[in-house]
Design an enzyme around this catalytic site. Sequence first.
Site, PDB file in Angstrom:
ATOM      1  N   GLY A  68       0.536 -16.905 -14.936  1.00 34.29           N
ATOM      2  CA  GLY A  68      -0.069 -16.182 -16.065  1.00 34.29           C
ATOM      3  C   GLY A  68       1.340 -15.500 -15.947  1.00 34.29           C
ATOM      4  O   GLY A  68       2.526 -14.742 -15.457  1.00 34.29           O
ATOM      5  N   GLY A 117      -0.846 -19.322 -11.777  1.00 32.75           N
ATOM      6  CA  GLY A 117      -1.188 -20.627 -12.686  1.00 32.75           C
ATOM      7  C   GLY A 117      -0.742 -21.185 -12.843  1.00 32.75           C
ATOM      8  O   GLY A 117      -1.570 -22.295 -13.278  1.00 32.75           O
ATOM      9  N   GLU A 140      -0.326 -13.256  -5.281  1.00 32.84           N
ATOM     10  CA  GLU A 140      -0.732 -12.405  -6.301  1.00 32.84           C
ATOM     11  C   GLU A 140      -1.012 -11.762  -5.059  1.00 32.84           C
ATOM     12  O   GLU A 140      -1.487  -9.874  -5.638  1.00 32.84           O
ATOM     13  CB  GLU A 140      -1.972 -12.531  -6.526  1.00 32.84           C
ATOM     14  CG  GLU A 140      -2.196 -13.418  -7.232  1.00 32.84           C
ATOM     15  CD  GLU A 140      -1.995 -14.788  -7.345  1.00 32.84           C
ATOM     16  OE1 GLU A 140      -2.359 -16.080  -8.015  1.00 32.84           O
ATOM     17  OE2 GLU A 140      -1.752 -15.350  -5.881  1.00 32.84           O
ATOM     18  N   ASP A 148      -6.414 -16.403  -7.589  1.00 35.46           N
ATOM     19  CA  ASP A 148      -7.973 -16.400  -8.899  1.00 35.46           C
ATOM     20  C   ASP A 148      -7.353 -17.678  -9.253  1.00 35.46           C
ATOM     21  O   ASP A 148      -6.784 -18.951  -8.246  1.00 35.46           O
ATOM     22  CB  ASP A 148      -7.078 -15.480  -9.938  1.00 35.46           C
ATOM     23  CG  ASP A 148      -6.226 -15.883 -10.932  1.00 35.46           C
ATOM     24  OD1 ASP A 148      -5.238 -15.523 -10.091  1.00 35.46           O
ATOM     25  OD2 ASP A 148      -6.057 -15.426 -12.078  1.00 35.46           O
TER      26      ASP A 148
END
Length: 358
Positions: A68, A117, A140, A148
């Site tokens: 992301g 992402g 992350e 996530d």
Amino acid sequence: MTATGEPVLFGTSGRTARITLNRPRALNALNHEMVRRIDEALTAWENDPAVEAVVVSGAGERGLCAGGDIRAVHDDARDGDGTASAAFWRDEYRLNARLARYPKPYVALMDGIVMGGGVGVSAHGSVRIVTERSRIAMPETGIGFVPDVGGTHLLGRAPGEVGMHLALTGSEIGAGDALMCGLADHCMPSAALGAFLDDLAVLPLPDALARHVRPAPEAAPATQREWIDTCYAAGTVEDVVDRLLDHGDPAAKEAAATLLTRSPTALKVTFASLRRARRLGSLEEVLDQEYRVSCAALGTPDLVEGIRAQVVDKDRRPRWSPQTLGEVTGADVDRFFAPLGDRELGLAGPGGAPDTAG
């Protein structure tokens, strides 16, 4: 295809529809606009009988997607109130869930770099193709965040404790490892992807795959499973680090050294997230949990500091707060899982069943 200045391109070729993430200078990092446009295209193609399969790939030579747009998250968390990031994650996680249940084959070309992402828009698909160039990771914890986009669901289902190792360290894996971990289905040479897409436009999917799939390289973690399974089965992150340091394998000590550079808070929350994800039934329930965790992270100093150190200033010297694992309490971790009330993602329906409405 639409204009090349667009952040994501759409088109059709024979039997297939194409999604091309088109921010090569940013390694095709996802932003909110891209997520919305992909979702709209999936709706149109779902109801188009001429489209038999959807393919996602990345523009440029470096990879599918590096994750992301975390610089935007950094600015929102530092200068805003976090609502923009929360809105982005809401739509992104809903897209991840949709991909896992899409009624037509969703073919992900996981060539080159596929991280964060990028894993979310590929590894939930029904046909996931890796190559000798694949470099897959959920990194992350290195930016003070937690895996996530359904990453804790995917890694929680990997054999033994390999998923926990990958989640905590953020280590990259290649094609063989991805197949062993359940993050991919097929391997083919990167140079064959163009011919595969040409065949897929005119042939049924199994026939197109059969022409180009090749054996994958050996999975590296398969030779390391003994120390991974032994060390990461510990009850706390502190115990994991101790076991890694005490183990005789040099790779275990390297893993410990890596963990000691990561955000202590992110490590403990990731550890709890993955353990909890294993007990949850569906991807939707895990995404609901990840949304709580992600929103909570917006209010912590480590997310802003981690992105600053890795992406903004690039000094690679984050100053974590707290600085040590021992300073992160159980209450600190529990706060990440607190219910959000009317701000819940709400993908899982009553009793944890997937909410398929909409």
